[in-house]
Enzyme design. Structure first.
Site, PDB file in Angstrom:
ATOM      1  N   ASP A  71     -46.265 -98.147  -2.599  1.00 56.86           N
ATOM      2  CA  ASP A  71     -46.948 -98.173  -3.906  1.00 56.86           C
ATOM      3  C   ASP A  71     -46.365 -99.085  -4.995  1.00 56.86           C
ATOM      4  O   ASP A  71     -46.960-100.078  -5.405  1.00 56.86           O
ATOM      5  CB  ASP A  71     -47.108 -96.741  -4.449  1.00 56.86           C
ATOM      6  CG  ASP A  71     -45.817 -95.911  -4.407  1.00 56.86           C
ATOM      7  OD1 ASP A  71     -44.770 -96.442  -3.997  1.00 56.86           O
ATOM      8  OD2 ASP A  71     -45.862 -94.730  -4.794  1.00 56.86           O
ATOM      9  N   ARG A  92     -35.744 -92.695 -12.870  1.00 56.36           N
ATOM     10  CA  ARG A  92     -35.756 -91.508 -13.737  1.00 56.36           C
ATOM     11  C   ARG A  92     -34.612 -91.513 -14.744  1.00 56.36           C
ATOM     12  O   ARG A  92     -34.811 -91.290 -15.929  1.00 56.36           O
ATOM     13  CB  ARG A  92     -35.686 -90.232 -12.890  1.00 56.36           C
ATOM     14  CG  ARG A  92     -36.866 -90.116 -11.941  1.00 56.36           C
ATOM     15  CD  ARG A  92     -36.895 -88.782 -11.227  1.00 56.36           C
ATOM     16  NE  ARG A  92     -37.735 -88.861 -10.036  1.00 56.36           N
ATOM     17  CZ  ARG A  92     -38.423 -87.871  -9.503  1.00 56.36           C
ATOM     18  NH1 ARG A  92     -38.377 -86.683 -10.057  1.00 56.36           N
ATOM     19  NH2 ARG A  92     -39.141 -88.032  -8.425  1.00 56.36           N
ATOM     20  N   GLU A 129     -34.791 -93.206  -7.059  1.00 56.22           N
ATOM     21  CA  GLU A 129     -35.094 -92.078  -7.945  1.00 56.22           C
ATOM     22  C   GLU A 129     -34.145 -92.064  -9.148  1.00 56.22           C
ATOM     23  O   GLU A 129     -34.552 -91.792 -10.281  1.00 56.22           O
ATOM     24  CB  GLU A 129     -34.970 -90.728  -7.198  1.00 56.22           C
ATOM     25  CG  GLU A 129     -35.923 -90.549  -6.029  1.00 56.22           C
ATOM     26  CD  GLU A 129     -37.387 -90.407  -6.426  1.00 56.22           C
ATOM     27  OE1 GLU A 129     -37.692 -90.490  -7.618  1.00 56.22           O
ATOM     28  OE2 GLU A 129     -38.228 -90.245  -5.513  1.00 56.22           O
ATOM     29  N   GLU A 172     -50.428 -89.938 -11.250  1.00 55.94           N
ATOM     30  CA  GLU A 172     -51.086 -91.250 -11.082  1.00 55.94           C
ATOM     31  C   GLU A 172     -52.506 -91.340 -11.633  1.00 55.94           C
ATOM     32  O   GLU A 172     -52.885 -92.363 -12.221  1.00 55.94           O
ATOM     33  CB  GLU A 172     -51.059 -91.661  -9.601  1.00 55.94           C
ATOM     34  CG  GLU A 172     -49.678 -91.993  -9.065  1.00 55.94           C
ATOM     35  CD  GLU A 172     -48.811 -90.763  -8.778  1.00 55.94           C
ATOM     36  OE1 GLU A 172     -49.367 -89.654  -8.693  1.00 55.94           O
ATOM     37  OE2 GLU A 172     -47.579 -90.914  -8.658  1.00 55.94           O
TER      38      GLU A 172
HETATM   39  C1  DMJ Z   1     -42.748 -90.660  -9.646  1.00 57.23           C
HETATM   40  O1  DMJ Z   1     -41.408 -90.454  -9.412  1.00 57.23           O
HETATM   41  C2  DMJ Z   1     -43.070 -92.119  -9.795  1.00 57.23           C
HETATM   42  O2  DMJ Z   1     -44.294 -92.262 -10.407  1.00 57.23           O
HETATM   43  C3  DMJ Z   1     -43.056 -92.841  -8.474  1.00 57.23           C
HETATM   44  O3  DMJ Z   1     -43.456 -94.167  -8.607  1.00 57.23           O
HETATM   45  C4  DMJ Z   1     -43.981 -92.169  -7.504  1.00 57.23           C
HETATM   46  N1  DMJ Z   1     -43.716 -90.771  -7.399  1.00 57.23           N
HETATM   47  C5  DMJ Z   1     -43.538 -89.976  -8.592  1.00 57.23           C
HETATM   48  C6  DMJ Z   1     -44.793 -89.391  -9.170  1.00 57.23           C
HETATM   49  O4  DMJ Z   1     -45.752 -89.039  -8.309  1.00 57.23           O
END
Ligand code: DMJ
Length: 585
Positions: free
Chosen positions: A330, A201, A197, A476
């Site tokens: 994912d 971010r 994270e 998404e």
């Molecule tokens: C975000 O922090 C990023 O897109 C991550 O890959 C998946 N989760 C969140 C958004 O849903």
């Protein structure tokens, strides 16, 4: 004299004269044959050229789809400024332009207005945060307060928003945020943060801001400081990063669950950020640590390219057998493709890994619902197929299409082979399914998780469990709509996006300032969760804004978006770092 006609030939006295006649006859015939062949080739070549100009993308469009030619040729700004002074609402006077120009211009104004509505939404969200929670990592709009992930916070909301502020041209707000980074952002904190994270971010946010602000070194110096602390997470015996890191001690901390395992997606979604940091600083350490993880994963046994969602940082092996393109799986698949794109398609290994994994997705996870035959991507739980799809999987619609065109438009690619056509179809169908996850609920917003029905029963296509019915303002689906729009030019993606944006406005906007996650999208009122996730500002609103805006802003053949929607420029890696890659046996 040589005979010229059949009669001359018959009357010829000597066999020598007859032979000469035959030779001449053969020469002339051969020359004519050659000429005929050349003309035929020329004709075929001209037919081929004509066909290839017309072949894409119109022939790839579904019935009833509208292809917006202008999307690829004219930036919206130019259209509005040079052709027309835009009326604010639907015009009542007769325009003086030629009929063919009028729909384009009015359409342009419509999207400009919609894009502006997104900008206003961002200002509303940002305004609430500035008033109630300035400097805090997270924002709780209903209770008008902020909270931190560690100590005094490390700028999750502010840093995650920097590039959106630049893209939306919110100058004052950007300056305010930049001042905070300069004066108050301090990573010297004795606290643990999640490595993934913080990388996607904060590190990603700083690097993108550095680039978009014209190489503003404030952001690069902060990125280097943070990058050096995050490197501590890679100190495991296998090189697989631990789930967390102590920022002050620069020390990796294993997760508190699944025997200290790291999530596969988390360990493999740091590479774009660390490689770009390495490229900017010429410090190869960042590159090596990030790449070693991929090397390790490549050597492990997989199921048709599909990977379980946990990794043991001590042994470097997978843990368990759960396979999903949702939570914890994912962005592994996302970053395979994007690593290939980031370094100007010079690292083929990533394309191979990506292609193999997509083969696995198609053969083992893609399925269709009943009765509408909506395409979805299910999961494998201990080898058993489950028709469950997280909203997180919805990034894959756009990703499939990106894997086909590699950032170009479908029109530019011109010819698509069978596999590419299939991937594009899957991308389109999955994106449509994801919009259905919105359009079929009472609020018009998608749940966190959906189950797809395969038998005809009372449930139609999609069923939602109460426990999964919340909405966290996730990006998404909008991300896929944005990519599909950019690559295909089909306005349907923009229209769907607008409908979803309106639903967010109706149900998640908190009049007192900010936007909030929801308890249950299937009921009205949906109930508020009192949290505005930072990706609402960093991703969801950014993708809406770009979806409704001109196509030359952050072009997909020049940038890769990290998984938190921070655009990073595509670059040419030096021979040295490229040479650090590995070759498969
Ligand atoms: C975000 O922090 C990023 O897109 C991550 O890959 C998946 N989760 C969140 C958004 O849903």
């Amino acid at each position: 004299m040589l005979p010229r006609t059949r009669d001359d030939y018959d009357n010829a006295k000597t066999s020598k004269t007859r032979m000469a006649f035959t030779r001449r006859y053969l020469r002339v015939t051969w020359f004519r044959g050659l000429l005929f062949l050349a003309l035929s080739c020329l004709l075929l070549f001209m037919i081929y050229i004509r066909w290839s100009i017309n072949s894409t993308p119109e022939t790839l469009l579904d019935e009833g789809q509208v292809f917006d030619d202008d999307a690829f040729e004219r930036p919206v700004e130019t259209l509005v400024q040079t052709q027309f002074h835009p009326p604010i609402h639907t015009p009542t006077h007769t325009p003086t332009h030629t009929p063919t120009q009028i729909p384009v211009v009015y359409d342009t104004i419509k999207w400009k207005e919609r894009q502006n509505a997104v900008r206003e939404a961002f200002k509303h969200a940002w305004g609430g945060y500035v008033r109630d929670a300035w400097g805090c990592d997270e924002y709780h709009p209903i209770s008008h307060r902020g909270s931190n992930l560690t100590g005094i916070g490390i700028g999750f909301t502010i840093v995650d928003s920097l590039d959106t502020l630049l893209i939306m041209d919110l100058k004052e707000e950007f300056q305010h945020a930049r001042d905070w980074v300069a004066r108050s952002l301090d990573f010297e904190q004795n606290g643990n943060v999640n490595v993934f994270e913080t990388t996607i971010r904060v590190l990603g946010g700083l690097l993108s801001a550095y680039h978009l602000a014209g190489n503003d070194t404030l952001f690069l110096s902060k990125a280097i400081d943070l990058g050096d602390r995050l490197l501590g997470a890679f100190s495991s015996s296998s090189g697989i990063p631990y789930a967390s890191v102590n920022l002050a001690l620069k020390q990796g901390i294993p997760a508190h669950f699944v025997g200290g395992a790291s999530s596969t997606s988390e360990a493999t979604t740091l590479q774009l950020e660390f490689k770009y940091l390495s490229h900017l600083t010429s410090n190869e350490e960042y590159w090596k640590k990030a790449e070693e993880v991929m090397f390790k994963i490549d050597s492990l046994e997989k199921l048709d390219g599909l990977v379980p969602i946990y990794l043991d940082p001590h042994t470097g092996n997978f843990v368990g057998k759960t396979i999903t393109l949702g939570a914890r799986g994912d962005s592994y698949y996302e970053y395979l493709l994007k690593q290939y794109l980031q370094t100007s398609r010079t690292e083929n290994i990533y394309l191979r890994m990506y292609d193999q994994s997509m083969d696995g997705v198609k053969s083992r996870l893609v399925n269709y619902s009943s009765p509408s035959k909506l395409l979805y991507i299910g999961e494998l739980l201990n080898d058993e197929f489950s028709p469950k799809m997280d909203h997180l999987v919805c990034f894959m619609g756009g990703n499939f299409a990106l894997g086909v065109t590699l950032g170009k438009t479908v029109r530019e690619v011109k010819h698509l082979n069978f596999k590419q056509l299939e991937d594009l179809r899957i991308g389109k169908e999955l994106t449509k399914t994801c919009t259905e996850m919105y359009f079929r609920t009472a609020t018009g917003l998608a749940p966190e998780i959906a189950y797809f029905t395969s038998l005809s029963g009372p449930e139609k296509d999609i069923s939602i469990k109460k426990f999964d019915s919340h909405n966290l303002l996730r990006p998404e689906t909008v991300e896929s709509l944005f990519i599909m729009w950019r690559l295909t030019g089909d306005v349907q993606y923009r229209e769907w996006g607008w409908k979803i944006f309106e639903a967010f406005e109706n149900h998640t906007k908190y009049e007192g300032g900010g936007y909030t996650s929801l308890e249950d999208v299937t009921s009205i009122p949906p109930g508020r969760k009192d949290k505005m996730e930072t990706f609402w500002l960093a991703e969801t609103l950014k993708y809406f804004y770009l979806l409704f805006g001109p196509n030359d802003q952050i072009p997909l053949d020049k940038y890769v978006f990290n998984t938190e929607a921070h655009p990073l420029p595509i670059f040419m890696p030096t021979r040295k770092v490229r040479g650090q890659g590995w070759n498969r046996q």
